[in-house]
Design an enzyme around this catalytic site. Structure first.
Site, mmCIF file in Angstrom:
data_model
loop_
_atom_site.group_PDB
_atom_site.id
_atom_site.type_symbol
_atom_site.label_atom_id
_atom_site.label_comp_id
_atom_site.label_asym_id
_atom_site.label_seq_id
_atom_site.Cartn_x
_atom_site.Cartn_y
_atom_site.Cartn_z
ATOM 1 C CE LYS A 188 6.549 -4.717 -18.475
ATOM 2 N NZ LYS A 188 7.621 -5.275 -17.764
ATOM 3 C CD GLU B 240 10.176 -7.228 -19.102
ATOM 4 O OE1 GLU B 240 9.685 -6.115 -18.853
ATOM 5 O OE2 GLU B 240 10.150 -8.170 -18.288
ATOM 6 C CE LYS C 164 7.629 0.674 -11.146
ATOM 7 N NZ LYS C 164 7.744 0.095 -12.470
ATOM 8 C CG HIS D 247 11.263 -29.777 -26.761
ATOM 9 N ND1 HIS D 247 11.698 -31.009 -27.202
ATOM 10 C CD2 HIS D 247 12.187 -28.864 -27.178
ATOM 11 C CE1 HIS D 247 12.862 -30.862 -27.826
ATOM 12 N NE2 HIS D 247 13.176 -29.578 -27.826
ATOM 13 C CD1 TRP E 167 -1.997 -4.281 -5.116
ATOM 14 C CD2 TRP E 167 -1.589 -5.834 -3.571
ATOM 15 N NE1 TRP E 167 -1.852 -5.480 -5.752
ATOM 16 C CE2 TRP E 167 -1.605 -6.463 -4.835
ATOM 17 C CE3 TRP E 167 -1.354 -6.639 -2.444
ATOM 18 C CZ2 TRP E 167 -1.399 -7.842 -5.010
ATOM 19 C CZ3 TRP E 167 -1.149 -8.009 -2.620
ATOM 20 C CH2 TRP E 167 -1.178 -8.589 -3.893
ATOM 21 N NE ARG F 32 4.110 2.182 -1.612
ATOM 22 C CZ ARG F 32 5.343 1.656 -1.525
ATOM 23 N NH1 ARG F 32 6.293 2.103 -2.314
ATOM 24 N NH2 ARG F 32 5.607 0.687 -0.690
ATOM 25 C CB CYS G 67 -0.869 -0.023 1.249
ATOM 26 S SG CYS G 67 -1.684 -1.605 1.491
ATOM 27 C CD GLU H 217 3.971 -6.253 -15.609
ATOM 28 O OE1 GLU H 217 3.885 -5.685 -14.512
ATOM 29 O OE2 GLU H 217 4.897 -6.065 -16.414
ATOM 30 C CG ASN I 265 2.977 -0.854 2.774
ATOM 31 O OD1 ASN I 265 2.460 -1.879 2.362
ATOM 32 N ND2 ASN I 265 4.152 -0.400 2.338
ATOM 33 N N GLY I 266 1.749 -3.344 4.892
ATOM 34 C CA GLY I 266 2.451 -4.570 5.301
ATOM 35 C C GLY I 266 1.473 -5.640 5.708
#
Ligand code: AGP
Length: 616
Positions: free
Chosen positions: A493, A489, A611, A512, A74, A27, A2, A496, A100-101
């Site tokens: 992207k 990557e 983030k 395979h 979050w 965040r 958060c 996400e 936050n946590g």
């Protein structure tokens, strides 16, 4: 992960708290809330949704108050809804907290408090914590600071908290373990700013204190800040640092999204990351963190790279760079697996931890474990003063500037830039590359920023390709060698920000299994650079073609063969194969960006993401 903010001073707290939350919204954006108080009345509002929704419901509250705390969430414990939003209030209504946590032993404490008559409105661990503080304050008949300290010595987990007591209206107590807190110190201690990172108060003060793990501070207007150790109440010297951040760096600068701005900032970011480190016309590479620890790297048995997400992909590129250029064995580890796998760490092992935010909990914990096991740990971070930067033995910053879009872009290319410079430095010192080869690499790297700008001009074609494939439901990304991690990557992207399922694979691995997925509805993004096992990749493309897969190929300018086969091609300028990841990444970033925009997704704040992941 958060975002928390707070203010105590002489200014109106509301605008500082609400604008601070907007800056920290990357965040977490499941819900938002704040409390402002003028020393008598306390106004607390919170809601499911974005900070803009909070702004809506706080239109009518009086704004004179000069004390305030705020939170953007979050969700970890309890679904995103109004009652689980922060701030949370204690049963008496006196204590107010933002957190936050994660409090891991919250359930045990909750049961104990319920047995003492407490009842709970929400499902959150945070409401348990504020009531626990209240219980201790009552039982020990102590001040807020002491009650917070005593409570925190009994909780397990991670926290950054700000606590306010209506009965003691001229102070805010903050504390930290695992989650970040930055404190902005005003002139003459006339005001204090609290935030998860310094961006909410850059325009007010450049004096910042980063609380360390296990520290607590009591902020009182006009009083010098006192920082204490939670476990033994010992006073700690406050280390005020100067903030190297300015406002325009954290604003969109006319772009529709931070992600697009940050994609377009990559040539400057790479140049800034070269500055003072790469002197190409003298064949010199200078990096103090490496130079001061050169023997550790040169004599390293192996290099273990630990990271998460996009930073892990940069680590994978480094595996190819260090092994190919400097002949040092490398292992790339997901930090979350490494920390619980009881890994074998030998003396002479060097650990490199890569993190944009410098706050990722799994990477931080993996670093602590590696240090406990005697390894030398080198950090590569983008945020100055972050926990990982402070926890590692030495390090190098990527100078990408603040990265606000949740989908990492310029941090990835600047991480690869730092890792390439380190690999070349070690190759130079170990003599695994000749002087002329090093000079050639440095000269070629000199051209990359301009080549990146050139790439960014091919926006129009990339938009057209995005238009064709925006309704795909699955995509495959293939690459070989240095570009296998770039394929991973590219897929990340797209996942996400567009929520389209995508997978990256080493091109040869396709046969395979994943080849079974290929038909006329499967777009396959293939990186087919001239010097990267080109013939092999051409065969892979033929295999896809014969199953009617749609091929979007990233090729070196002047390419012929793949251009004839593929449905779409995107050309990149010619460069050394080991340097191609700095170029092949750009079109994949833009493709995912335009597809997400066309699908009307929230590009900068994709659902369910944040983030920096400051919880396990
Ligand atoms: C990348 O776009 C994501 N935001 C995520 O995978 C990120 O790379 C990961 O959480 C690691 O973050 P860090 O680099 O800040 O440690």
């Amino acid at each position: 992960m958060c975002g928390i903010t707070g203010y105590i001073g002489y200014r109106e707290a509301y605008p500082i708290v609400i604008n601070g939350l907007k800056r920290l919204e990357y965040r977490g954006y499941d819900s938002a809330g704040l409390m402002v108080c003028d020393g008598n009345a306390v106004y607390l509002k919170k809601t499911k949704g974005k900070v803009s929704d909070l702004e809506e419901i706080t239109k009518e509250i009086p704004k004179e108050g000069t004390i305030g705390i705020g939170h953007t969430r979050w969700a970890t414990h309890g679904v995103p809804n109004d009652v689980n939003s922060h701030p949370h209030i204690s049963s008496s209504g006196n204590l107010v907290i933002v957190h936050n946590g994660i409090i891991e032993n919250y359930d045990t404490i909750k049961k104990e408090l319920i047995s003492r008559g407490y009842d709970f409105q929400s499902d959150t661990d945070t409401e348990v914590l504020v009531n626990f503080i209240e219980e201790i304050k009552k039982k020990e008949k102590c001040k807020l600071g002491k009650a917070v300290q005593l409570a925190l010595t009994q909780v397990v987990g991670a926290y950054a908290i700000a606590v306010y007591d209506k009965e003691k209206p001229n102070e805010i107590v903050v504390a930290k373990l695992g989650s970040p807190i930055a404190i902005g110190v005003g002139e003459e201690n006339e005001e204090f700013f609290i935030a998860s990172d310094a961006s909410p108060f850059v325009e007010y003060t450049k004096n910042v204190i980063y609380l360390e793990d296990g520290e607590l501070a009591i902020l009182k207007k006009g009083k010098e800040i006192k920082v204490r150790k939670i476990k033994d109440d010992q006073l700690v010297d406050t280390n005020i640092q100067k903030l190297q951040l300015n406002l325009d760096q954290i604003e969109k600068g006319g772009y529709d999204h931070f992600m697009l701005k940050e994609i377009h900032e990559q040539s400057k970011a790479i140049k800034d990351t070269y500055r003072g480190r790469m002197i190409a016309n003298e064949g010199l590479i200078k990096m103090s963190g490496i130079d001061d620890n050169l023997l550790k790297f040169i004599n390293a048995n192996r290099i273990i790279i630990i990271a998460c997400g996009t930073s892990w992909h940069a680590g994978l590129v480094a595996e190819y760079l260090f092994e190919d250029l400097a002949r040092i064995p490398v292992e790339v580890e997901y930090a979350s697996e490494f920390r619980y796998r009881n890994p074998v760490i030998r003396t002479n092992d060097v650990v490199i931890a890569i993190s944009q935010s410098g706050e990722t909990a799994d990477t931080l914990a993996a670093i602590k474990l590696a240090k406990e096991k005697g390894a030398f740990v080198f950090g590569i971070c983008n945020v100055v003063g972050s926990s990982i930067a402070r926890e590692t033995h030495a390090g190098a910053y990527t100078h990408a500037g603040p990265e606000i879009g949740v989908a990492s872009t310029k941090a990835f290319t600047t991480q690869i830039t730092v890792l390439t410079l380190i690999a070349l430095k070690l190759a130079q010192e170990k003599g695994t590359l000749s002087k002329s080869a090093i000079n050639n690499y440095l000269q070629t790297m000199q051209q990359i920023p301009n080549q990146v700008d050139e790439m960014l001009k091919s926006d129009k074609e990339i938009k057209e390709i995005a238009e064709v494939y925006k309704n795909a439901t699955n995509c495959l990304y293939l690459g070989r060698g240095f570009n296998f991690p770039v394929a991973l990557e590219g897929a990340l992207k797209l996942k996400e920000i567009s929520y389209i399922h995508a997978e990256g694979y080493p091109a040869a691995e396709m046969k395979h299994g994943p080849i079974a997925l290929i038909d006329e509805n499967m777009p396959v993004f293939v990186i087919a650079t001239k010097k990267g096992h080109y013939e092999k990749v051409v065969s892979n493309i033929q295999e896809i073609k014969s199953r009617k897969g749609k091929i979007i190929a990233i090729v070196t300018e002047g390419d012929k063969t793949v251009t004839e086969i593929a449905d779409h091609v995107i050309q990149i300028p010619e460069t050394e194969e080991a340097l191609t990841p700095l170029l092949t990444t750009i079109p994949l970033q833009l493709l995912s960006y335009y597809i997400a925009v066309m699908l009307d997704k929230n590009v900068d704040q994709p659902r369910n993401l944040a983030k920096s992941v400051t919880v396990e």
